[in-house]
Write an enzyme that holds these catalytic residues in place. Structure first.
Site, PDB file in Angstrom:
ATOM      1  N   GLU A 144       0.832  -1.213   0.000  1.00 57.35           N
ATOM      2  CA  GLU A 144       0.000   0.000   0.000  1.00 57.35           C
ATOM      3  C   GLU A 144       0.865   1.260   0.000  1.00 57.35           C
ATOM      4  OE1 GLU A 144      -2.894   0.408   3.151  1.00 57.35           O
ATOM      5  OE2 GLU A 144      -3.944   1.980   2.043  1.00 57.35           O
ATOM      6  N   GLU A 150       2.291  10.567   5.997  1.00 64.15           N
ATOM      7  CA  GLU A 150       2.290   9.301   6.742  1.00 64.15           C
ATOM      8  C   GLU A 150       3.562   8.495   6.506  1.00 64.15           C
ATOM      9  OE1 GLU A 150      -1.280   6.954   6.743  1.00 64.15           O
ATOM     10  OE2 GLU A 150      -2.553   8.726   6.634  1.00 64.15           O
ATOM     11  N   ASP A 177      -4.801   3.450  -2.596  1.00 64.66           N
ATOM     12  CA  ASP A 177      -5.821   4.006  -1.705  1.00 64.66           C
ATOM     13  C   ASP A 177      -6.118   5.414  -2.211  1.00 64.66           C
ATOM     14  OD1 ASP A 177      -6.943   5.593   0.393  1.00 64.66           O
ATOM     15  OD2 ASP A 177      -6.203   4.183   1.900  1.00 64.66           O
ATOM     16  N   HIS A 180      -4.928   8.630  -0.394  1.00 63.78           N
ATOM     17  CA  HIS A 180      -3.510   8.981  -0.557  1.00 63.78           C
ATOM     18  C   HIS A 180      -3.214   9.376  -2.010  1.00 63.78           C
ATOM     19  CE1 HIS A 180      -2.927   7.432   3.461  1.00 63.78           C
ATOM     20  NE2 HIS A 180      -3.452   6.270   3.106  1.00 63.78           N
ATOM     21  N   HIS A 203      -8.292   0.822  -1.915  1.00 62.82           N
ATOM     22  CA  HIS A 203      -9.103   1.449  -0.884  1.00 62.82           C
ATOM     23  C   HIS A 203      -9.803   2.637  -1.529  1.00 62.82           C
ATOM     24  CE1 HIS A 203      -6.950  -0.114   2.999  1.00 62.82           C
ATOM     25  NE2 HIS A 203      -7.909  -0.928   2.564  1.00 62.82           N
ATOM     26  N   ARG A 209     -12.227  11.449   2.652  1.00 65.66           N
ATOM     27  CA  ARG A 209     -12.068  10.111   3.256  1.00 65.66           C
ATOM     28  C   ARG A 209     -13.376   9.565   3.845  1.00 65.66           C
ATOM     29  NH1 ARG A 209      -6.569   7.650   6.207  1.00 65.66           N
ATOM     30  NH2 ARG A 209      -6.428   6.032   4.625  1.00 65.66           N
ATOM     31  N   GLU A 238     -12.344   2.126   2.525  1.00 67.01           N
ATOM     32  CA  GLU A 238     -11.688   2.451   3.801  1.00 67.01           C
ATOM     33  C   GLU A 238     -12.046   3.899   4.101  1.00 67.01           C
ATOM     34  OE1 GLU A 238      -7.439   1.841   5.942  1.00 67.01           O
ATOM     35  OE2 GLU A 238      -7.431   3.217   4.242  1.00 67.01           O
TER      36      GLU A 238
HETATM   37  C1  LER Z   1      -4.213   2.133   5.817  1.00 67.12           C
HETATM   38  O1  LER Z   1      -4.952   1.408   4.905  1.00 67.12           O
HETATM   39  C2  LER Z   1      -4.020   3.530   5.377  1.00 67.12           C
HETATM   40  O2  LER Z   1      -4.498   3.917   4.341  1.00 67.12           O
HETATM   41  C3  LER Z   1      -3.227   4.448   6.179  1.00 67.12           C
HETATM   42  O3  LER Z   1      -3.692   5.776   6.015  1.00 67.12           O
HETATM   43  C4  LER Z   1      -3.167   4.078   7.618  1.00 67.12           C
HETATM   44  O4  LER Z   1      -2.744   5.163   8.356  1.00 67.12           O
HETATM   45 MN    MN Z   2      -5.639   2.546   3.041  1.00 66.14          MN
END
Ligand code: LER
Ligand code: MN
Length: 280
Positions: A144, A150, A177, A180, A203, A209, A238
């Protein structure tokens, strides 16, 4: 064209009995649940719920925090990361989940502690070790990418694809995801298209979000890209409360709309986008 398989991440369900979560997902037409990657959950009960409701476990959302670090200069710390990854593969196998999420460097570590070359070598070696172990218990891994606030290590899908290639693993892919990707990629649909057959998990979330339909993302290009690359993994929502510490928000009940309201809205919005793409 076949419909996506839909799954919902259980982080926002963590305050309730797991049977309540399976029941909700069944009511709103989901295929699966994504479980939090911590051991100590009642695997027997989970397997019973899978068989009672027909909701499967799509994936394990491993929690790569703290010393779960595959690229740390301290060998004992790297080993903790490897052991955690293998334990997630065991957890996945025990509940019939096909995939575990792997983040080579943990959430919140935003600067390298060794040279780029050294960290890459550790990542290749240790992701490969987890991947080979996962293969031995019938599980895939997915790398991921997270945004720059992060992690510094994997921010964009192209780098994750390179890491998968360097490991030589055949049971590994990359995980986009949208939360992100909205920060790091030029376009979300373009990055999905470039990842192509390497994409084995996603995700999905709106720009804030929260559930698709609550922010400013147009999901039609995303759906079209996933269909065009013949993505066959789970489309997993997510969704997390708007806080730097979503877990603390959840503990204070700041997540109640993520239960019924967003579980329903997320799948309804994505199905509408699927319909719109199919109609063109
Ligand atoms: C976990 O799936 C994720 O996307 C991260 O932002 C966890 O902090
Ligand atoms: Mn994620």
């Amino acid at each position: 064209m076949s419909q996506f398989k839909y799954s919902y991440n259980a982080i926002v369900y963590s305050q309730e009995p797991v049977a309540t979560s399976f029941d909700r997902l069944s009511r709103y037409g989901y295929d699966a649940i994504e479980l939090i990657g911590e051991r100590g959950q009642d695997e027997k009960l989970i397997n019973q719920l899978v068989s009672d409701t027909g909701i499967s476990v799509s994936s394990i959302c491993s929690i790569w925090f703290g010393d779960r670090d595959l690229v740390h200069p301290d060998a004992a710390t790297r080993q903790k990361g490897i052991d955690y990854g293998k334990s997630m593969a065991d957890f996945a196998a025990s509940v019939g989940a096909p995939t575990i999420i792997v983040g080579p460097s943990p959430v919140g570590k935003t600067a390298a502690l060794a040279s780029d070359e050294q960290e890459w070598a550790w990542a290749v070696e240790n992701v490969r070790e987890i991947g080979e172990y996962a293969a031995s218990v019938g599980v895939e891994i997915t790398l991921e990418c997270w945004n720059r606030y992060e992690t510094y290590f994997l921010n964009k899908l192209d780098k994750a694809v390179r890491l998968v290639k360097d490991t030589g693993l055949t049971n590994a892919g990359v995980h986009g995801d949208m939360f992100h990707m909205n920060i790091e990629e030029v376009t979300i649909d373009g990055a999905f298209r470039e990842a192509g057959s390497y994409l084995n998990h996603v995700h999905i979330a709106d720009s804030n979000r929260a559930a698709p339909g609550t922010g400013h993302t147009d999901f039609v290009p995303t759906v079209r890209a996933l269909k065009d690359i013949e993505y066959s993994g789970f489309v997993t929502f997510e969704l997390l409360p708007a806080s730097a510490d979503p877990f603390a928000m959840i503990a204070r009940n700041g997540h109640l709309q993520f239960l019924d309201q967003y579980t329903e809205l997320a799948i309804t919005t994505m199905r509408a986008a699927e319909k719109s793409v199919a109609g063109k």
